[in-house]
Structures are given as C-alpha cells and as structure tokens.
Design a protein around this motif. Structure first.
Motif, mmCIF file in Angstrom:
data_model
loop_
_atom_site.group_PDB
_atom_site.id
_atom_site.type_symbol
_atom_site.label_atom_id
_atom_site.label_comp_id
_atom_site.label_asym_id
_atom_site.label_seq_id
_atom_site.Cartn_x
_atom_site.Cartn_y
_atom_site.Cartn_z
ATOM 1 N N LYS A 197 0.734 -1.559 0.190
ATOM 2 C CA LYS A 197 0.011 -0.185 0.241
ATOM 3 C C LYS A 197 0.848 0.907 -0.112
ATOM 4 O O LYS A 197 0.464 2.447 -0.243
ATOM 5 N N THR A 198 1.852 1.103 0.741
ATOM 6 C CA THR A 198 2.670 2.655 1.093
ATOM 7 C C THR A 198 3.491 2.363 -0.525
ATOM 8 O O THR A 198 2.977 3.554 -0.683
ATOM 9 N N ILE A 220 2.935 11.559 3.928
ATOM 10 C CA ILE A 220 1.510 11.118 3.393
ATOM 11 C C ILE A 220 1.245 10.495 2.816
ATOM 12 O O ILE A 220 0.354 9.278 3.479
ATOM 13 N N SER A 221 1.656 9.657 2.340
ATOM 14 C CA SER A 221 1.504 7.489 1.783
ATOM 15 C C SER A 221 1.609 7.137 3.115
ATOM 16 O O SER A 221 0.251 6.229 2.886
ATOM 17 N N GLN A 222 2.917 7.611 4.408
ATOM 18 C CA GLN A 222 2.271 6.905 5.552
ATOM 19 C C GLN A 222 0.847 6.974 5.888
ATOM 20 O O GLN A 222 0.690 5.947 6.841
ATOM 21 N N GLN A 223 0.983 8.419 5.745
ATOM 22 C CA GLN A 223 -0.255 8.332 6.631
ATOM 23 C C GLN A 223 -1.704 7.932 5.696
ATOM 24 O O GLN A 223 -2.726 7.552 6.457
ATOM 25 N N MET A 224 -0.925 7.985 4.378
ATOM 26 C CA MET A 224 -1.860 7.556 3.702
ATOM 27 C C MET A 224 -2.856 6.142 4.766
ATOM 28 O O MET A 224 -4.062 4.997 4.057
ATOM 29 N N VAL A 225 -1.413 5.088 4.555
ATOM 30 C CA VAL A 225 -1.276 3.701 4.821
ATOM 31 C C VAL A 225 -2.741 3.625 5.921
ATOM 32 O O VAL A 225 -3.786 2.877 5.871
ATOM 33 N N VAL A 226 -1.886 4.774 6.783
ATOM 34 C CA VAL A 226 -2.368 4.329 8.574
ATOM 35 C C VAL A 226 -3.952 5.178 7.856
ATOM 36 O O VAL A 226 -4.644 3.929 8.648
ATOM 37 N N LEU A 227 -4.531 5.512 7.969
ATOM 38 C CA LEU A 227 -5.417 5.915 7.694
ATOM 39 C C LEU A 227 -6.647 5.164 6.609
ATOM 40 O O LEU A 227 -7.858 4.609 7.029
ATOM 41 N N SER A 228 -6.128 3.882 6.048
ATOM 42 C CA SER A 228 -6.930 3.266 5.614
ATOM 43 C C SER A 228 -7.262 2.350 5.799
ATOM 44 O O SER A 228 -8.031 1.152 5.944
ATOM 45 N N LEU A 265 -12.066 2.288 9.464
ATOM 46 C CA LEU A 265 -13.171 1.188 9.972
ATOM 47 C C LEU A 265 -12.791 1.622 11.733
ATOM 48 O O LEU A 265 -14.163 0.915 11.889
ATOM 49 N N SER A 266 -12.053 0.757 11.933
ATOM 50 C CA SER A 266 -12.047 1.072 13.611
ATOM 51 C C SER A 266 -12.039 2.644 14.702
ATOM 52 O O SER A 266 -13.505 2.797 14.752
ATOM 53 N N TYR A 267 -12.297 3.676 13.613
ATOM 54 C CA TYR A 267 -12.352 4.284 13.701
ATOM 55 C C TYR A 267 -13.998 4.916 14.164
ATOM 56 O O TYR A 267 -14.855 4.925 14.983
ATOM 57 N N ALA A 268 -14.667 4.378 13.087
ATOM 58 C CA ALA A 268 -15.575 4.414 12.583
ATOM 59 C C ALA A 268 -16.848 3.889 13.911
ATOM 60 O O ALA A 268 -18.026 4.180 13.849
ATOM 61 N N TYR A 269 -15.648 2.450 13.896
ATOM 62 C CA TYR A 269 -16.727 1.633 14.781
ATOM 63 C C TYR A 269 -16.206 1.664 15.892
ATOM 64 O O TYR A 269 -17.852 2.239 16.980
ATOM 65 N N VAL A 270 -15.700 2.785 16.928
ATOM 66 C CA VAL A 270 -15.902 3.493 17.957
ATOM 67 C C VAL A 270 -17.198 4.187 18.315
ATOM 68 O O VAL A 270 -17.784 4.811 19.443
ATOM 69 N N LEU A 271 -17.282 5.131 17.431
ATOM 70 C CA LEU A 271 -17.566 6.304 16.972
ATOM 71 C C LEU A 271 -19.854 5.813 16.542
ATOM 72 O O LEU A 271 -20.262 5.931 17.460
ATOM 73 N N SER A 327 -12.254 7.663 1.707
ATOM 74 C CA SER A 327 -12.049 8.349 0.784
ATOM 75 C C SER A 327 -11.149 9.589 0.243
ATOM 76 O O SER A 327 -10.278 10.850 0.133
ATOM 77 N N ARG A 328 -12.481 10.727 0.951
ATOM 78 C CA ARG A 328 -12.589 11.977 1.103
ATOM 79 C C ARG A 328 -10.998 13.083 2.416
ATOM 80 O O ARG A 328 -10.385 13.322 1.542
ATOM 81 N N SER A 329 -10.892 11.471 3.454
ATOM 82 C CA SER A 329 -10.101 12.208 4.863
ATOM 83 C C SER A 329 -8.319 12.243 3.442
ATOM 84 O O SER A 329 -7.412 12.460 4.036
ATOM 85 N N MET A 330 -8.209 10.973 2.625
ATOM 86 C CA MET A 330 -7.203 10.654 2.317
ATOM 87 C C MET A 330 -7.189 10.535 1.240
ATOM 88 O O MET A 330 -5.519 11.261 1.599
#
Length: 214
Positions: free
Chosen positions: A125-126, A152-160, A164-170, A189-192
């Motif tokens: 992915k990176t 930035i590529s590393q941050q995009m990998v972290v976000l991808s 879903l874990s973030y969304a699940y917590v919410l 997709s928007r956030s990435m």
C-alpha cells in the motif's frame, strides 16, 4: 461434474463465512454457527477447512490477491479523478473484507501467517501511494518533495488501515453494517485525498475541491 462439487462447496463456505465475519466479527463466529448457516454438518465444514484459522487465511489470501490487483495499477494514475477512483477502489476492497480490520490486533496476535502477510500488504500500500503521489506530481497536479511524499503515503496507509476502527468506535452498533458502506467509503476516501490538498497546485484546486465535495 461431480468432481467440481468440493470446490463449489469450499467457495460457498468462504462466502458465508465472510458475511458472518463481517457482520459479527471473527472472534464472535464459531465453526458451529458457520455450518448451521450453511446447512451442512460440522464434519463437512472440517473436511474443507479443518480449523477456523484456515478460513481466515483463505479469506485473507483472496483479499490480498484482490488488493494487489488494484495496487499494480498505481502507475496509471494521471489526475485527481484517477487518484479519487484508485483510493475509493482500495477502500471498497477493505470494506468487503472489513472483518480483518475490525479485529486486526486480535487476529495478528493469534495468527503468525497473517502477522507476516499483513506487513507485506502495508508495504505494498505504501509503495502504491508513493507511486500515485509521484504520478500526480509528474502530471502537474501537485508539488511534493520526496520526504513529504513518503510521509503522506504512510499517513494514507494508516488511515486506510484504521478508518473502520475509528468509525466503529463512533458507532459500534451500525458503522460496519452493510448499508453503512457507501458513506464509510466516501468519508474515508475524502479524508485520504484531503491529505494532499496542501500540495495541490493552484490551478488544480477547483478540480480537487469538486472531487472531495462529492
């Protein structure tokens, strides 16, 4: 024709197992539940997949192959529209196998093969994101140096990986339900892509904003 039956059964088992894992989480799904859902005996299930980890590994293998098929297309990205489509396609594959990401830490702690192969997935992915950002720079859509591109590529990998874990917590009761998929994919997709906005060239800002406001 009879020789094809075991393969059809094996595929059917994987399809039902994936659905159950995605709905309830892999730790909460037993092989008894899987066999009951399929309407087959536990012995028939064990004939194809003698252990639950083998089901997990088979599903992960299928996910990884599907993901790598997309990642090799990274050099084809030319414009923001291509990047948007690439990222959305990636998140669609994550969503389709969301049980992996929902229970990632637990799975990795129990499955050494998954532990090794997930690292490979993150590395792929990176590399793919670095290629995407490089292509956007080459085509005049953004300006980014090597250090920024790596970060930035590393941050995009972290976000991808953890979106879903973030969304699940919410929203534990609804975030990973099937009907939540379109919105989850859109927001991820928007956030990435938003990570790239500070580097978008001025004449590309309108195209960028139009994509992220979809």
């Amino acid at each position: 024709m009879a020789k094809k039956a075991p393969r059809r059964t094996a595929e059917r088992i994987l399809g039902v197992t994936l659905d159950l894992f995605n709905r309830f989480g892999e730790p909460n799904v037993s092989t008894t539940l899987i066999s009951n859902e399929l309407g087959i005996s536990p012995g028939n299930l064990y004939y194809h997949y003698p252990a639950k980890d083998e089901l997990v590994n088979a599903l992960f293998t299928r996910y990884k192959a599907n993901l790598l098929e997309l990642l090799v297309s990274a050099p084809e990205v030319r414009h923001w529209e291509d990047a948007w489509f690439f990222i959305h396609q990636l998140m669609e594959r994550v969503w389709a196998h969301r049980f992996i990401y929902r229970d990632l830490n637990d799975l990795l702690s129990r499955n050494r093969r998954l532990e090794a192969e997930m690292k490979e997935v993150l590395q792929h992915k990176t590399t793919a994101f670095q290629v995407v950002l490089s292509r956007l720079g080459h085509e005049g859509s953004l300006k980014m140096n090597d250090a920024d591109r790596q970060r930035i590529s590393q941050q995009m990998v972290v976000l991808s990986t953890w979106w879903l874990s973030y969304a699940y917590v919410l929203n534990p009761r609804g975030a990973l339900e099937e009907d939540a998929g379109p919105q989850a994919l859109l927001e991820a997709s928007r956030s990435m892509l938003a990570m790239c906005k500070p580097y978008a060239l001025h004449h590309q800002q309108l195209s960028f904003d139009q994509l992220t406001m979809k």
